[in-house]
Write an enzyme that holds these catalytic residues in place. Structure first.
Site, PDB file in Angstrom:
ATOM      1  N   TYR A 155     -30.997  72.056  97.785  1.00  0.00           N
ATOM      2  CA  TYR A 155     -29.904  72.141  98.754  1.00  0.00           C
ATOM      3  C   TYR A 155     -28.586  72.208  98.011  1.00  0.00           C
ATOM      4  O   TYR A 155     -28.341  71.406  97.104  1.00  0.00           O
ATOM      5  CB  TYR A 155     -29.924  70.920  99.682  1.00  0.00           C
ATOM      6  CG  TYR A 155     -28.777  70.878 100.675  1.00  0.00           C
ATOM      7  CD1 TYR A 155     -28.709  71.798 101.731  1.00  0.00           C
ATOM      8  CD2 TYR A 155     -27.768  69.922 100.570  1.00  0.00           C
ATOM      9  CE1 TYR A 155     -27.660  71.751 102.645  1.00  0.00           C
ATOM     10  CE2 TYR A 155     -26.721  69.875 101.486  1.00  0.00           C
ATOM     11  CZ  TYR A 155     -26.671  70.790 102.527  1.00  0.00           C
ATOM     12  OH  TYR A 155     -25.641  70.749 103.430  1.00  0.00           O
ATOM     13  N   ASP A 255     -25.952  72.531  89.891  1.00  0.00           N
ATOM     14  CA  ASP A 255     -25.397  71.801  91.031  1.00  0.00           C
ATOM     15  C   ASP A 255     -25.615  70.313  90.778  1.00  0.00           C
ATOM     16  O   ASP A 255     -26.687  69.773  91.038  1.00  0.00           O
ATOM     17  CB  ASP A 255     -26.078  72.255  92.326  1.00  0.00           C
ATOM     18  CG  ASP A 255     -25.523  71.523  93.541  1.00  0.00           C
ATOM     19  OD1 ASP A 255     -24.713  70.593  93.361  1.00  0.00           O
ATOM     20  OD2 ASP A 255     -25.915  71.883  94.666  1.00  0.00           O
ATOM     21  N   LYS A 283     -19.502  64.041  95.781  1.00  0.00           N
ATOM     22  CA  LYS A 283     -19.988  62.662  95.876  1.00  0.00           C
ATOM     23  C   LYS A 283     -19.266  61.696  94.917  1.00  0.00           C
ATOM     24  O   LYS A 283     -18.110  61.365  95.164  1.00  0.00           O
ATOM     25  CB  LYS A 283     -21.506  62.650  95.755  1.00  0.00           C
ATOM     26  CG  LYS A 283     -22.096  63.484  96.921  1.00  0.00           C
ATOM     27  CD  LYS A 283     -23.584  63.558  97.058  1.00  0.00           C
ATOM     28  CE  LYS A 283     -23.909  64.300  98.355  1.00  0.00           C
ATOM     29  NZ  LYS A 283     -24.948  65.315  98.264  1.00  0.00           N
TER      30      LYS A 283
HETATM   31  C1  PLP Z   1     -24.680  66.728  98.940  1.00  0.00           C
HETATM   32  C2  PLP Z   1     -24.972  67.934  98.161  1.00  0.00           C
HETATM   33  C3  PLP Z   1     -24.253  69.132  98.345  1.00  0.00           C
HETATM   34  C4  PLP Z   1     -23.240  69.309  99.441  1.00  0.00           C
HETATM   35  O1  PLP Z   1     -22.148  68.451  99.296  1.00  0.00           O
HETATM   36  P1  PLP Z   1     -21.249  68.137 100.606  1.00  0.00           P
HETATM   37  O2  PLP Z   1     -20.130  67.304 100.063  1.00  0.00           O
HETATM   38  O3  PLP Z   1     -22.138  67.436 101.560  1.00  0.00           O
HETATM   39  O4  PLP Z   1     -20.769  69.442 101.128  1.00  0.00           O
HETATM   40  C5  PLP Z   1     -24.496  70.194  97.510  1.00  0.00           C
HETATM   41  N1  PLP Z   1     -25.438  70.093  96.531  1.00  0.00           N
HETATM   42  C6  PLP Z   1     -26.143  68.987  96.332  1.00  0.00           C
HETATM   43  C7  PLP Z   1     -27.142  68.929  95.221  1.00  0.00           C
HETATM   44  C8  PLP Z   1     -25.955  67.872  97.142  1.00  0.00           C
HETATM   45  O5  PLP Z   1     -26.710  66.781  96.976  1.00  0.00           O
END
Ligand code: PLP
Length: 449
Positions: A155, A255, A283
């Site tokens: 994701y 990511d 985060k």
């Molecule tokens: C949480 C997450 C996202 C998206 O971040 P948001 O701040 O919720 O838009 C993208 N990539 C990874 C791996 C994530 O865990």
């Protein structure tokens, strides 16, 4: 910590306030929540509406306390309401909440991110979604290529190009939507066609795709350790295949929105010894306020406007309150280099205790964990990709989740999520969590009868 958390959270009693808030919320917000997994759809019951958070604890609107294992889905690595972060936000707020012009905090935080992670330049945005979306546009602009390659069940936020076979909330809701492959309405096929998908941890599939289509691919984006299909660990062979992607002229985008500053100071890639071309953060980098970022070598990052031709902007990007929370968080992490080892140890003990608790009552589980991330899969395992994760017994997971919740242990409300341990989790929390887990596993056995 200022307030003393309860030593043993009382078993939650009334949920009347949460129920009333949920009813009101459903009338004015789709599904009653502002992010889908919060709605408890895959585990059932009323989502708890939280009123406050302190250390390892959440307290809901009815006054029930819970040992929190979500940490706001990752940001709260130091525990909730950490005094240094709170003080930094309050101090920043005294000077105004947004300038619409550059300020010193974004320079300080950019320097710190470059120093810690080894990137040369970084651009701040407001969420992880924005970070991956922008990094992908940059990769297309830099390479002049159209296609992107991602992995099934990874994701990367909810930008159109990346909502293809994505994990997490999508995986949880897939059965409900009746979709064969988790995806989203509203993403045109034409967009989705520009995104190629491969199985995670399949080195030869990745090599084959790159051999065939590599010359058209702008970027390969991946979760270096997956959190969004439950925790999945990359094999050494897969990491080597990811490294080979760079030989094709495609950019390798790590990511690290979930893993950055969590699995080590230099994230999962630092811990695993992989050097991407671009990295995305979110985060933890915002310490609980909305921040995302992407960065890499100057020759690539200088393609971003106003230096280069790839447009990307943000009214609130580099916001002083958000930057102050990120700065305080990264500084606190830097000041405590032993923290990562302590988180590893706690999480390894939690994994061992959970496995024993499940074994003791005859529930079959497979546990993946690394650093402060952990998933209990309700199946025999092993679990190394999305397809294997999807074999889990989600009904058994839901029973276990409810068993934890009613004993004051707040777990991620989906089989396909990681939990997150913080610096505020100690012996008491470990003991109470394992006691609750054992009782909840026994309820899974009862429910199956
Ligand atoms: C949480 C997450 C996202 C998206 O971040 P948001 O701040 O919720 O838009 C993208 N990539 C990874 C791996 C994530 O865990």
């Amino acid at each position: 910590m200022t307030a003393t958390p309860p030593v043993q959270p009382p078993a939650p009693s009334s949920t009347a306030q949460s129920e009333a808030l949920f009813e009101r919320a459903k009338r004015v917000t789709p599904g009653g929540v502002n992010s889908p997994v919060r709605a408890f759809r895959s585990v059932g019951g009323v989502p708890r509406f939280m009123a406050s958070a302190e250390g390892a604890y959440l307290t809901d609107a009815d006054g029930n306390a819970y040992i929190d294992h979500i940490g706001s889905w990752g940001p709260m690595i130091l525990g909730h309401n950490h005094p240094a972060i709170r003080d930094a936000i309050v101090a920043a707020a005294a000077h105004g909440t947004s300038f619409g012009a550059p300020g010193w905090r974004e320079v300080d935080l950019a320097e710190l991110v470059c120093q810690i992670t080894g990137v040369q330049k970084v651009r701040f945005v407001n969420s992880g979604t924005e970070a991956t979306m922008s990094a992908l546009r940059l990769a297309r602009g830099f390479t002049g290529r159209k296609y992107t390659l991602k992995f099934r069940g990874n994701y990367h936020g909810h930008a159109d190009a990346l909502l293809v076979e994505a994990g997490s909330g999508l995986m949880t809701n897939a059965a409900e939507l009746g979709a064969a492959a988790p995806s989203s309405a509203g993403v045109p096929d034409e967009y989705a066609r520009l995104t190629l998908v491969a199985e995670y941890n399949d080195a030869s599939a990745l090599d084959a795709l790159m051999a065939e289509r590599g010359h058209e691919i702008a970027a390969v984006i991946f979760e270096p350790v997956v959190g969004n299909a439950g925790v999945l660990l990359p094999s050494a062979e897969f990491l080597a295949a990811l490294d080979r992607v760079k030989g094709n002229g495609a950019l390798l985008i790590a990511d690290e929105v979930m893993t950055g500053f969590r699995l080590s100071a230099s994230g999962a890639t630092g811990r695993l010894g992989l050097t991407p071309d671009l990295s995305c953060w979110g985060k933890i980098i915002g310490g609980g306020l909305p921040v995302g970022a992407y960065g890499g070598r100057a020759e690539i990052m200088d393609y971003v406007s106003p230096e280069g031709p790839v447009y990307q902007a943000g009214t609130l990007s580099g916001n002083p309150l958000a930057m102050s929370a990120g700065l305080a968080t990264l500084q606190a992490l830097q000041a405590d280099p032993g923290l990562y080892d302590r988180l590893d140890t706690y999480t390894a003990r939690l994994a061992e205790g959970l496995q024993q608790a499940a074994d003791s009552v005859g529930v079959t589980v497979w546990i993946n964990h690394i650093g402060s991330m952990l998933t209990v899969f309700f199946q025999a395992g092993p679990v190394s990709n999305y397809t294997e994760a999807a074999r889990s017994d989600t009904a058994a997971f839901a029973v276990w989740f409810q068993g934890l919740l009613k004993r004051g242990v707040y777990w991620a409300p989906s089989q396909y999520e990681s939990i997150f341990i913080s610096a505020a989790h100690g012996e008491t929390e470990l003991k109470v969590t394992l006691q609750a887990a054992r009782a909840a596993f026994a309820e899974v056995v009862q429910a199956a009868k």
